[in-house]
Structure formats: C-alpha cells, structure tokens
Design a protein around this motif. Structure first.
Motif, PDB file in Angstrom:
ATOM      1  N   ALA A   1       0.830  -1.178   0.077  1.00 11.76           N
ATOM      2  CA  ALA A   1      -0.009  -0.034  -0.160  1.00 11.76           C
ATOM      3  C   ALA A   1       0.884   1.290  -0.230  1.00 11.76           C
ATOM      4  CB  ALA A   1      -0.962   0.166   1.139  1.00 11.76           C
ATOM      5  N   GLU A   2       2.021   1.214   0.900  1.00 14.48           N
ATOM      6  CA  GLU A   2       2.722   2.569   0.913  1.00 14.48           C
ATOM      7  C   GLU A   2       3.597   2.709  -0.361  1.00 14.48           C
ATOM      8  OE1 GLU A   2       5.558   1.923   4.220  1.00 14.48           O
ATOM      9  OE2 GLU A   2       3.912   2.043   5.480  1.00 14.48           O
ATOM     10  N   ASN A   3       3.995   1.546  -1.377  1.00 12.60           N
ATOM     11  CA  ASN A   3       4.564   1.601  -2.563  1.00 12.60           C
ATOM     12  C   ASN A   3       3.758   2.089  -3.450  1.00 12.60           C
ATOM     13  OD1 ASN A   3       5.252   0.054  -5.208  1.00 12.60           O
ATOM     14  ND2 ASN A   3       6.971  -0.160  -4.039  1.00 12.60           N
TER      15      ASN A   3
ATOM     16  N   ALA B   1      15.571  14.534   8.646  1.00 10.32           N
ATOM     17  CA  ALA B   1      15.710  15.047   9.890  1.00 10.32           C
ATOM     18  C   ALA B   1      15.484  16.623   9.802  1.00 10.32           C
ATOM     19  CB  ALA B   1      17.405  14.797  10.294  1.00 10.32           C
ATOM     20  N   GLY B   2      14.425  16.969   9.228  1.00  8.16           N
ATOM     21  CA  GLY B   2      13.742  18.239   9.290  1.00  8.16           C
ATOM     22  C   GLY B   2      14.390  19.051   8.214  1.00  8.16           C
TER      23      GLY B   2
ATOM     24  N   ALA C   1      18.172  10.988  11.080  1.00  6.99           N
ATOM     25  CA  ALA C   1      18.500  11.199   9.674  1.00  6.99           C
ATOM     26  C   ALA C   1      18.763   9.796   8.932  1.00  6.99           C
ATOM     27  CB  ALA C   1      19.897  12.248   9.742  1.00  6.99           C
ATOM     28  N   THR C   2      19.420   9.000   9.621  1.00  2.40           N
ATOM     29  CA  THR C   2      19.658   7.699   8.995  1.00  2.40           C
ATOM     30  C   THR C   2      18.264   7.040   8.541  1.00  2.40           C
ATOM     31  OG1 THR C   2      21.732   7.653  10.080  1.00  2.40           O
ATOM     32  CG2 THR C   2      20.678   5.594   9.537  1.00  2.40           C
ATOM     33  N   LYS C   3      17.428   7.035   9.507  1.00  2.11           N
ATOM     34  CA  LYS C   3      16.191   6.490   9.211  1.00  2.11           C
ATOM     35  C   LYS C   3      15.525   7.147   8.118  1.00  2.11           C
ATOM     36  CE  LYS C   3      15.438   4.795  14.071  1.00  2.11           C
ATOM     37  NZ  LYS C   3      14.441   5.404  15.275  1.00  2.11           N
ATOM     38  N   ASP C   4      15.437   8.246   8.274  1.00  3.79           N
ATOM     39  CA  ASP C   4      14.971   9.179   7.149  1.00  3.79           C
ATOM     40  C   ASP C   4      15.570   8.910   5.692  1.00  3.79           C
ATOM     41  OD1 ASP C   4      13.250  10.220   9.004  1.00  3.79           O
ATOM     42  OD2 ASP C   4      14.116  12.233   8.838  1.00  3.79           O
ATOM     43  N   ILE C   5      16.740   8.848   5.715  1.00  5.94           N
ATOM     44  CA  ILE C   5      17.466   8.634   4.412  1.00  5.94           C
ATOM     45  C   ILE C   5      17.260   7.151   3.967  1.00  5.94           C
ATOM     46  CG2 ILE C   5      19.844   7.939   3.188  1.00  5.94           C
ATOM     47  CD1 ILE C   5      20.636  10.271   5.103  1.00  5.94           C
ATOM     48  N   GLU C   6      17.062   6.248   4.832  1.00  7.08           N
ATOM     49  CA  GLU C   6      16.567   4.701   4.517  1.00  7.08           C
ATOM     50  C   GLU C   6      15.174   4.729   3.740  1.00  7.08           C
ATOM     51  OE1 GLU C   6      16.775   0.883   3.706  1.00  7.08           O
ATOM     52  OE2 GLU C   6      18.362   1.984   4.172  1.00  7.08           O
ATOM     53  N   ARG C   7      14.260   5.517   4.198  1.00  6.05           N
ATOM     54  CA  ARG C   7      13.000   5.731   3.880  1.00  6.05           C
ATOM     55  C   ARG C   7      13.060   6.342   2.494  1.00  6.05           C
ATOM     56  NH1 ARG C   7      10.520  10.213   3.528  1.00  6.05           N
ATOM     57  NH2 ARG C   7      11.870  11.022   5.041  1.00  6.05           N
TER      58      ARG C   7
ATOM     59  N   LEU D   1      15.599   6.513   0.347  1.00  4.12           N
ATOM     60  CA  LEU D   1      16.047   5.631  -0.728  1.00  4.12           C
ATOM     61  C   LEU D   1      15.030   4.539  -1.065  1.00  4.12           C
ATOM     62  CD1 LEU D   1      19.814   5.561   0.665  1.00  4.12           C
ATOM     63  CD2 LEU D   1      19.090   6.559  -1.563  1.00  4.12           C
ATOM     64  N   ILE D   2      14.389   4.148  -0.270  1.00  6.16           N
ATOM     65  CA  ILE D   2      13.385   3.126  -0.527  1.00  6.16           C
ATOM     66  C   ILE D   2      12.492   3.657  -1.673  1.00  6.16           C
ATOM     67  CG2 ILE D   2      11.292   1.609   0.171  1.00  6.16           C
ATOM     68  CD1 ILE D   2      13.177   1.160   2.637  1.00  6.16           C
ATOM     69  N   LYS D   3      11.861   4.731  -1.072  1.00  5.23           N
ATOM     70  CA  LYS D   3      10.841   5.454  -2.068  1.00  5.23           C
ATOM     71  C   LYS D   3      11.695   5.770  -3.540  1.00  5.23           C
ATOM     72  CE  LYS D   3       8.901   9.202  -0.347  1.00  5.23           C
ATOM     73  NZ  LYS D   3       8.454  10.245   0.475  1.00  5.23           N
ATOM     74  N   THR D   4      12.911   6.193  -3.674  1.00  4.37           N
ATOM     75  CA  THR D   4      13.709   6.546  -4.699  1.00  4.37           C
ATOM     76  C   THR D   4      13.692   5.498  -5.660  1.00  4.37           C
ATOM     77  OG1 THR D   4      14.728   8.442  -3.667  1.00  4.37           O
ATOM     78  CG2 THR D   4      15.777   7.588  -5.749  1.00  4.37           C
ATOM     79  N   PHE D   5      14.015   4.477  -4.945  1.00  2.74           N
ATOM     80  CA  PHE D   5      14.327   3.104  -5.928  1.00  2.74           C
ATOM     81  C   PHE D   5      13.282   2.153  -5.945  1.00  2.74           C
ATOM     82  CE2 PHE D   5      18.341   5.150  -4.576  1.00  2.74           C
ATOM     83  CZ  PHE D   5      18.858   5.103  -6.116  1.00  2.74           C
ATOM     84  N   GLN D   6      12.228   2.530  -5.357  1.00  2.09           N
ATOM     85  CA  GLN D   6      10.951   1.254  -5.443  1.00  2.09           C
ATOM     86  C   GLN D   6      10.432   0.828  -6.614  1.00  2.09           C
ATOM     87  OE1 GLN D   6       7.912   2.832  -3.151  1.00  2.09           O
ATOM     88  NE2 GLN D   6       6.663   3.383  -5.072  1.00  2.09           N
ATOM     89  N   ASP D   7      10.635   1.760  -7.657  1.00  5.34           N
ATOM     90  CA  ASP D   7      10.147   0.963  -8.949  1.00  5.34           C
ATOM     91  C   ASP D   7      11.211   0.886  -9.799  1.00  5.34           C
ATOM     92  OD1 ASP D   7       7.267   1.399  -8.922  1.00  5.34           O
ATOM     93  OD2 ASP D   7       7.503   3.556  -8.431  1.00  5.34           O
TER      94      ASP D   7
END
Length: 190
Positions: A12-14, A30-31, A96-102, A104-110
């Motif tokens: 669903a998030e994807n 990180a804001g 910031a590390t958690k936000d970067i992981e999120r 990158l997942i969004k960036t490369f999900q497709d």
C-alpha cells in the motif's frame, strides 16, 4: 495464501509513493528539505562513493554531504557546501539515517532488480537516458533534471506499451515484488 499485514502495508505504501512521485513535492531528512533524487544527483553521490548508496559506514560528514547534494540550496561550490554542512552538522544522526533509508526506498522502489545488485539498487541510468532521449526526444540535460522516481515509472509504461504492441506480456521485478513473492512462498510452506 494471505499476505502478512506488514507486506500488505508495504504494498500500500509503495502504491501511495508511486502517485506522490508525480507531485514533485520535496521531502525532509531530519527536518531538512531535500528534493527528489535526480539522475544528476545520483551520479554525484555515486561519484563520491556515498556510503548511503554503497552500503558503507557513513560519518557525520558523509551525512551532511548527502543532504547537501539533495538540498534545493545545492550549488557546486566548496564554500556553499561547507557553510551548509556547518549549519546542519548537529542534526540527530539516528533520525537522519532512518529518514535516508525511507527516502532511498521511495527513490528506488520502482527500479527493476534481480535481487543481487551489490549497491542494493539496480540502476541502468545510461540506458534510461538513451531510452528517454529516443522515446520522447528529450535532451540529456532535461533527463538529468527529472526525478528518478518518475523515470522508473515512465520506463515501466514504455516497456508495457512495447510489449503490448508485440503481443507479449511485460514483466518487471521490483523489490516489492520480490518481497511479496517471498512472503507468499513462506505462507505456502506453512
């Protein structure tokens, strides 16, 4: 078999992220405001061997430079970079590390993947640049400015269109597809 709730949520998030990609909203790490990653930004980050793309152990300086390159304030100037990095040097690294992981997942999900990519993401960027230049007549400069999230989706649309015209079925394996297939396999084994 029914998919586990976590996999259903990831799917669903994807789907939500796919639609969001076309709105050209900036994101936050990180804001701190960052843009959607373009091919140009990817080439810069890959060129400096950012540990966020290469599964390294990032330092606070790596974090600051990663955010700097994605910042709407970015300009190729050492003075501007140093000033920006100094301003954000005290951001919470864990967040910031958690936000970067999120991010990158969004960036490369497709992006298409074979599950074996050493850099975690399968990026046929030169192929994509050629494809869009040939398909739409866009210049390299135009393509380098388009968010990768949009380019991956356009790549799928082009592939589907050509497959349909050839009377074939188009298949693309993304990370979410692999996750879903593994979950179904695990459920079937129970």
């Amino acid at each position: 078999p029914e998919l586990p709730a976590a996999i259903q949520q990831a799917i669903a998030e994807n789907e939500s992220n796919q639609a969001e990609a076309w709105l050209n909203f900036n994101d936050e790490i990180a804001g701190i405001e960052v843009t959607q990653m373009t091919i140009r930004q990817f080439f810069i980050l890959d060129g400096i061997e950012s540990p966020y793309l290469n599964q390294g152990n990032p330092t606070p300086a790596d974090l600051a430079v990663f955010i700097w390159i994605l910042s709407p304030k970015y300009q190729p100037s050492k003075k501007a970079r140093d000033k920006f990095c100094e301003e954000i040097f005290s951001i919470p690294i864990e967040q910031a590390t958690k936000d970067i992981e999120r991010y990158l997942i969004k960036t490369f999900q497709d992006a298409e993947t074979d599950g074996k990519d050493e850099k975690r993401y399968c990026n046929y960027l030169t192929y994509l640049i050629d494809l869009f230049a040939r398909e739409y007549g866009w210049s390299t400069e135009q393509i380098l400015k388009i968010p990768m999230r949009q380019l991956y989706q356009l790549n799928t649309a082009i592939g589907e269109r050509y497959a349909r015209a050839a009377g074939e079925k188009y298949t693309k394996l993304r990370a979410i597809d692999m996750m879903e297939a593994q979950a179904l396999l695990d459920e079937a084994r129970k």
